[in-house]
Scaffold this motif. Structure first.
Motif, PDB file in Angstrom:
ATOM      1  N   SER A   1     -39.362  -2.702 -29.802  1.00  0.00           N
ATOM      2  CA  SER A   1     -39.827  -3.028 -28.451  1.00  0.00           C
ATOM      3  C   SER A   1     -38.655  -2.975 -27.481  1.00  0.00           C
ATOM      4  O   SER A   1     -37.911  -3.936 -27.346  1.00  0.00           O
TER       5      SER A   1
ATOM      6  N   ARG B   1     -46.482  -7.171 -31.357  1.00  0.00           N
ATOM      7  CA  ARG B   1     -45.756  -6.166 -30.591  1.00  0.00           C
ATOM      8  C   ARG B   1     -45.169  -5.145 -31.564  1.00  0.00           C
ATOM      9  O   ARG B   1     -44.977  -5.452 -32.732  1.00  0.00           O
TER      10      ARG B   1
ATOM     11  N   ILE C   1     -33.127  -4.923 -24.288  1.00  0.00           N
ATOM     12  CA  ILE C   1     -32.216  -4.627 -23.172  1.00  0.00           C
ATOM     13  C   ILE C   1     -31.212  -5.765 -22.909  1.00  0.00           C
ATOM     14  O   ILE C   1     -30.017  -5.489 -22.756  1.00  0.00           O
ATOM     15  N   PRO C   2     -31.652  -7.042 -22.839  1.00  0.00           N
ATOM     16  CA  PRO C   2     -30.677  -8.080 -22.470  1.00  0.00           C
ATOM     17  C   PRO C   2     -29.459  -8.122 -23.392  1.00  0.00           C
ATOM     18  O   PRO C   2     -28.323  -8.164 -22.910  1.00  0.00           O
TER      19      PRO C   2
ATOM     20  N   PRO D   1     -38.049  -3.306 -24.219  1.00  0.00           N
ATOM     21  CA  PRO D   1     -37.708  -4.315 -23.203  1.00  0.00           C
ATOM     22  C   PRO D   1     -36.968  -5.515 -23.782  1.00  0.00           C
ATOM     23  O   PRO D   1     -36.038  -6.039 -23.158  1.00  0.00           O
ATOM     24  N   ALA D   2     -37.381  -5.939 -24.991  1.00  0.00           N
ATOM     25  CA  ALA D   2     -36.744  -7.120 -25.572  1.00  0.00           C
ATOM     26  C   ALA D   2     -35.303  -6.835 -25.982  1.00  0.00           C
ATOM     27  O   ALA D   2     -34.501  -7.761 -26.125  1.00  0.00           O
TER      28      ALA D   2
ATOM     29  N   ARG E   1      -4.159   8.348 -10.885  1.00  0.00           N
ATOM     30  CA  ARG E   1      -5.267   7.413 -11.024  1.00  0.00           C
ATOM     31  C   ARG E   1      -5.085   6.562 -12.279  1.00  0.00           C
ATOM     32  O   ARG E   1      -4.597   7.032 -13.307  1.00  0.00           O
TER      33      ARG E   1
ATOM     34  N   HIS F   1       0.831  -1.198   0.000  1.00  0.00           N
ATOM     35  CA  HIS F   1       0.000   0.000   0.000  1.00  0.00           C
ATOM     36  C   HIS F   1       0.863   1.243   0.000  1.00  0.00           C
ATOM     37  O   HIS F   1       1.840   1.314   0.723  1.00  0.00           O
ATOM     38  N   GLY F   2       0.502   2.202  -0.816  1.00  0.00           N
ATOM     39  CA  GLY F   2       1.204   3.466  -0.826  1.00  0.00           C
ATOM     40  C   GLY F   2       2.254   3.579  -1.921  1.00  0.00           C
ATOM     41  O   GLY F   2       2.783   4.653  -2.163  1.00  0.00           O
TER      42      GLY F   2
END
Lengths: 404, 187
Positions: B101, B97, B106-107, B103-104, B60, B50-51
């Motif tokens: 559409s 539909r 999104i995956p 929702p369909a 960063r 650490h450090g």
């Protein structure tokens, strides 16, 4: 206490027991009672509006308390060491679940104004009446009350047992108590998991008694857990600003709380979307009514607000590392999540009363403040006179030097 | 050993490799060497310390930005591809539909976002770390293998024409238990 059972390497913590929070307990508690009385007056004047408002407030605050119990138990079950320094606020939030046994009484009284299954009207339709008669062995007033008391007793037992052991360790430093907490934390999870799921089924899902969604309990839990973590971020932020933790809680701990908020924001979204997608894509008549009401003109904008306010906004904000490491800025996001979680519960409950569209009643405000302030006053009173961190926990030193 | 061969134009890179006894000594030594004006400083340790990033002045990491770009690219590619297929190129009526559409969609959008985010973190890291790198001059040091076992090393790449003896003295003054000069091999 003997040398064999206490931890010789425990760091010496120079911290006096917590004496603050008087204003929250006395002032907050009194104000909460006033708001509750106003809500009760509302129940006499316009019972349906007021009892629905009370249900929203109860589900909101009780959900946060029950999710805190689960959070505490997950910490124990995973043998987490980093969180030891901020475990006391979680324990107190979890222990506050006991007050909801009292706060449940208005719901038990006002059940018939809220739930259609208590006394189904004859014009409901033959099919719906047949379904409700079929569900009668489960959905009946006695069962409702008995189960609610059981859920709350399970949560109360687990949180009070864990908090009690933790407080005892403050005095004795017994290492064995840590082992007991871990065992109960892991072993109790199935019970509290079932309790919060069925609580969501009983209190919220049965508002549409002919409708069902198997993921509903997880939906309620996930939202409540985000809210619980947000409340934790605010409480620990305030504690750090007032030096309640003796400077032992650092940016690293705040950062990790923020990471959990981000993770569970995604979890809520995942569950919410799963529920929507499966119902939408199947399009079955017995599953769609919930969304048909909420896609209507009067409610659609609330759903859209949830998508943006409960996911996109906190997600984008919490991606930032510097934000998560700053207690104040994390607290602002946490405050927003607490607000939008109320909208979420409101969106779950109120369309059953006002299918035509969004409307706000003054009892929504009084019930929210009444239940909330009473619960917070009770929680703070659990902490007063105790140490704000578990001073003799064997892993406290690990938590102090936590650097992920 | 000469530092270069005039006939091929090859100039061997030179490194000062210094071993420190403890992580604390390495941290302090790193800070001191950087304060001494040396630019190309690196550390090699068997365990994370650490450090060290702060002591090395690394700032960063860039990976998060790369991953975010990968995720956004995944979202754009997936969604526009689904839209193109379903609405423009080959519209099929599925259970009445709408063609578009959300929702369909999104995956797949989510999956491609995750895939490209994961891929960009992996390949982004490889690129930033300069991998694959089959040879590095620092391995000319006999001792250096222990950086993977039990030793804490600091290395400084010397600019062309820098005084190697002064650099060796400087790292010793910064607390190094031992220090040596290594040259890049011409092979």
């Amino acid at each position: 206490m003997s040398a064999a059972t206490s931890n010789p390497q425990a760091p010496v913590v120079e911290l006096a027991p917590f004496r603050g929070g008087r204003r929250w307990v006395v002032g907050g508690g009194a104000a909460g009672l006033v708001f509750l009385i106003l809500t009760f007056i509302g129940m006499a004047v316009s019972p349906r509006e007021a009892f629905y408002s009370y249900l929203v407030a109860f589900a909101y605050w009780c959900g946060i308390a029950m999710a805190s119990v689960i959070l505490l138990m997950i910490f124990h079950a995973t043998h987490a060491r980093w969180m030891t320094v901020l475990r006391r606020p979680v324990e107190v939030m979890a222990a506050s679940v006991a007050i909801f046994l009292l706060l449940f009484i208005p719901l038990a009284i006002g059940m018939k104004h809220i739930y259609i299954w208590v006394d189904p009207p004859a014009d409901l339709g033959r099919e719906a009446l047949r379904l409700l008669a079929h569900k009668r062995p489960y959905l009946n007033p006695t069962g409702f009350v008995v189960r609610a008391v059981a859920y709350l007793l399970v949560a109360t037992f687990l949180s009070w047992r864990l908090y009690g052991w933790s407080l005892r360790q403050d005095k004795t430093g017994e290492v064995a108590l840590t082992q007991r907490q871990r065992n109960l934390g892991a072993g109790g999870l199935p019970f509290i998991g079932i309790a919060i799921s069925f609580a969501a089924f009983d209190w919220l899902m049965s508002l549409n008694p002919t409708w069902f969604s198997t993921v509903y309990g997880v939906y309620f839990f996930s939202g409540s857990l985000v809210a619980s973590l947000s409340l934790l971020a605010i409480v620990t932020g305030m504690g750090r600003a007032r030096n309640v933790f003796g400077g032992h809680m650092t940016d690293e701990h705040t950062h990790s709380v923020g990471k959990l908020m981000l993770a569970f924001t995604c979890f809520w979204t995942y569950i919410a979307f799963s529920q929507l997608l499966l119902i939408w894509i199947a399009g079955l008549p017995e599953e769609t009514p919930f969304y048909i009401t909420r896609f209507g003109a009067g409610w659609a904008w609330v759903g859209a607000l949830l998508i943006f306010g409960h996911f996109f906004l906190p997600f984008a904000a919490l991606l930032s590392r510097s934000l998560k490491r700053n207690p104040f800025r994390l607290g602002v996001v946490a405050g927003w999540i607490l607000l939008i979680h109320y909208v979420d519960i409101f969106w779950l409950v109120m369309p059953s009363l006002h299918p035509e569209g969004f409307s706000l009643h003054w009892t929504n405000v009084t019930a929210f403040l009444g239940v909330g302030l009473v619960a917070i006053a009770f929680a703070v009173s659990r902490l007063r006179g105790r140490f704000a961190i578990p001073v003799k926990d064997p892993y406290l030193a690990d938590s102090f030097r936590y650097r992920p | 050993m000469s530092a270069g061969h005039e006939d091929s134009g090859f100039v061997a890179r030179r490194f000062v490799v210094a071993e420190f006894a403890t992580p604390e000594a390495l941290l302090a030594g790193t800070r001191k060497v950087r304060e001494g004006g040396y630019k190309d400083v690196d550390t090699h340790t068997p365990i994370p310390i650490h450090g060290l990033e702060a002591a090395l002045g690394l700032g960063r990491p860039k990976i998060p930005t790369i991953v975010l770009c990968g995720a956004i690219a995944g979202i754009c590619i997936a969604y526009s591809m689904i839209y193109f297929c379903n609405v423009i190129d080959f519209p099929i009526n599925v259970a009445n539909r709408p063609m578009h559409s959300p929702p369909a969609n999104i995956p797949i959008t989510f999956e491609l976002a995750v895939l490209l985010a994961g891929g960009s973190s992996f390949f982004g890291f490889f690129t930033l770390a300069g991998l694959p790198k089959p040879y590095h001059p620092i391995f000319e040091s006999e001792q250096f293998g222990r950086a993977a076992i039990d030793a804490f090393f600091l290395s400084v790449e010397l600019p062309v024409g820098a005084d190697a003896d002064r650099a060796l003295a400087d790292v010793r003054a910064a607390g190094a238990a031992s220090a040596e000069l290594v040259h890049e091999s011409e092979r």
